[in-house]
Design an enzyme around this catalytic site. Structure first.
Site, PDB file in Angstrom:
ATOM      1  N   HIS A  79      -2.071   7.352   9.532  1.00  0.00           N
ATOM      2  CA  HIS A  79      -1.324   6.121   9.748  1.00  0.00           C
ATOM      3  C   HIS A  79      -1.877   5.002   8.861  1.00  0.00           C
ATOM      4  O   HIS A  79      -3.080   4.785   8.815  1.00  0.00           O
ATOM      5  CB  HIS A  79      -1.413   5.734  11.227  1.00  0.00           C
ATOM      6  CG  HIS A  79      -0.574   4.577  11.599  1.00  0.00           C
ATOM      7  ND1 HIS A  79      -0.962   3.655  12.520  1.00  0.00           N
ATOM      8  CD2 HIS A  79       0.651   4.172  11.173  1.00  0.00           C
ATOM      9  CE1 HIS A  79      -0.026   2.736  12.658  1.00  0.00           C
ATOM     10  NE2 HIS A  79       0.966   3.028  11.847  1.00  0.00           N
ATOM     11  N   TYR A 131       9.354  -2.687 -13.354  1.00  0.00           N
ATOM     12  CA  TYR A 131       8.957  -2.851 -11.950  1.00  0.00           C
ATOM     13  C   TYR A 131       9.530  -1.779 -11.020  1.00  0.00           C
ATOM     14  O   TYR A 131       9.724  -2.028  -9.835  1.00  0.00           O
ATOM     15  CB  TYR A 131       9.315  -4.257 -11.443  1.00  0.00           C
ATOM     16  CG  TYR A 131       8.738  -5.338 -12.311  1.00  0.00           C
ATOM     17  CD1 TYR A 131       7.380  -5.633 -12.264  1.00  0.00           C
ATOM     18  CD2 TYR A 131       9.535  -6.035 -13.209  1.00  0.00           C
ATOM     19  CE1 TYR A 131       6.833  -6.618 -13.085  1.00  0.00           C
ATOM     20  CE2 TYR A 131       9.002  -7.017 -14.031  1.00  0.00           C
ATOM     21  CZ  TYR A 131       7.651  -7.302 -13.964  1.00  0.00           C
ATOM     22  OH  TYR A 131       7.123  -8.266 -14.775  1.00  0.00           O
TER      23      TYR A 131
END
EC number: 5.4.99.62
Length: 131
Positions: free
Chosen positions: A20, A120
């Site tokens: 996680h 990007y």
């Protein structure tokens, strides 16, 4: 032999090892990869495989809690930004400067380099949980 999900053994191993909040980066062919971060280089030529193709396959096989993008993508590559938002409906989105984005990549479990050659076209996927 695997039938479903990510077939690339390096990517499959990274995804299986995530906990996680761990992060994985999917990057265009120009993003600098920091020393010490696992590099999975899929680029075979300009544009192949594309950023969006790789994102789709990885996203289908990963629990994603949050997505981080460089804010510059909104203006400089609006089409890719729109597609990311369309493909990844559930996770929260965070936009940071490109410089901050590059700093965040230093903590990634792996950076998957695509053949993408548009500005990007990079994303940080933050692992969620499956329960």
């Amino acid at each position: 032999m695997k039938k479903h999900g990510v077939l690339n053994s390096e990517i499959a191993a990274v995804l299986a090892s995530l906990g996680h909040t761990d992060t994985v980066v999917i990057a265009d062919c120009g993003l600098p990869i920091p020393d010490g971060v696992k590099r999975i280089d899929l680029a075979v030529e300009i544009g192949k495989p594309s950023f969006l193709e790789v994102l789709q396959v990885v996203a289908d096989d990963m629990a994603i809690e949050k997505v981080t993008l460089a804010e510059e993508v909104i203006i400089n590559n609006a089409e890719v930004n729109k597609e990311i938002e369309r493909k990844l409906i559930e996770p929260a989105f965070e936009y940071v400067s490109h410089e901050q984005f590059k700093e965040h990549t230093k903590k990634a479990k792996a950076i998957i380099r695509t053949g993408e050659a548009t500005p990007y076209a990079n994303v940080i996927l933050h692992a969620g949980v499956i329960f």
